[in-house]
Enzyme design. Structure first.
Site, mmCIF file in Angstrom:
data_model
loop_
_atom_site.group_PDB
_atom_site.id
_atom_site.type_symbol
_atom_site.label_atom_id
_atom_site.label_comp_id
_atom_site.label_asym_id
_atom_site.label_seq_id
_atom_site.Cartn_x
_atom_site.Cartn_y
_atom_site.Cartn_z
ATOM 1 N N SER A 246 43.576 36.216 29.809
ATOM 2 C CA SER A 246 42.674 35.984 28.694
ATOM 3 C C SER A 246 43.210 34.877 27.779
ATOM 4 C CB SER A 246 42.471 37.301 27.932
ATOM 5 O OG SER A 246 41.458 37.204 26.973
ATOM 6 N N HIS B 274 38.716 35.176 31.743
ATOM 7 C CA HIS B 274 37.415 35.812 31.551
ATOM 8 C C HIS B 274 36.817 35.343 30.233
ATOM 9 C CE1 HIS B 274 39.420 39.573 29.472
ATOM 10 N NE2 HIS B 274 39.524 38.486 28.748
#
Length: 238
Positions: A113, A138
């Site tokens: 992330s 993501h």
């Protein structure tokens, strides 16, 4: 800000004033602080936790401190983080761009992330991953609630944040924004080699001597008894 850090560090690496700055920047008060202070003396910054405001403040302070001490020498940011707050991560990201130094990044363990975002934001050509590091990309997550007007505002901000991250990742990787949008719609996992192929990192390294600065005796080395051991920018693509 830079001038203030310069005044604090004029007495040199071993000075009490510099140790105080290091302790404040680390956010640690235990014996671990000695380890991270020693790393900081060798221009190594370690991100080894969830990215939150306190962590971002500490990392940003260290980057500013090292830039003030030597505006030309590389800074090495090691990343083992599952990600965290987007705003906190962007504070680190913007500081990486703000300092004039090259900021090399090294992934070990997990760079997920926001950890992935900071990893790929390292200076082009100086982004590294250890062989068993995993990288995960993501889209940003966040809760939405409140009145209809509140929900509309929050949704607009979420879309803005998502687009900004996609554009920055595309810039640093060479992928298109559309490709990043598709690939980050769900959790996208990369091995170190896959991350290299995708453009998230430039090199997969097994040993410290595979990093050029180690060979030259700069940056990543733990300077002790004549030995040099260990050591990772940003929106301008420097």
């Amino acid at each position: 800000m830079i001038e203030s850090f310069s005044r604090l560090t004029q007495a040199g690496p071993g000075s009490p004033r510099r140790a105080t700055v290091q302790a404040a920047a680390s956010g640690l008060g235990s014996a671990d602080d000695q380890v991270f202070s020693r790393l900081l003396e060798n221009r190594i910054v370690f991100l080894g936790s969830v990215v939150e405001d306190a962590v971002a403040n500490a990392i940003s302070a260290k980057l500013l401190l090292l830039a003030a001490e030597d505006p030309a020498a590389d800074i090495y940011l090691y990343i083992n983080s599952p990600g965290g707050s987007v705003s906190a991560g962007m504070a680190i990201y913007d500081t990486m761009q703000y300092v004039g130094n090259d900021v090399a990044t090294v992934a070990l363990g997990l760079a997920g992330s926001m950890g992935q975002f900071l990893l790929c934001a390292g200076t082009a050509g100086k982004r590294y991953a250890l062989p068993h590091a995993r990288i995960m990309m993501h889209q940003p997550h966040g809760g939405i609630g409140g009145t209809a007007a509140d929900i509309s505002i929050q949704a607009e901000q979420m879309l803005y944040t998502k687009r900004t991250l996609q554009e920055r990742i595309a810039f640093h990787t060479g992928q298109t924004v559309e490709q990043i949008e598709t690939d980050s719609d769900r959790d996208r996992w990369f091995t170190a080699e896959e991350a290299k192929e995708y453009g998230l990192v430039d090199h997969v390294v097994v040993r410290a001597d595979q990093v050029p600065s180690v060979v030259s005796g700069a940056g990543m080395g733990l300077r002790r008894a004549g030995r040099t051991g260990f050591g990772p920018g940003g929106g301008s693509g420097r």
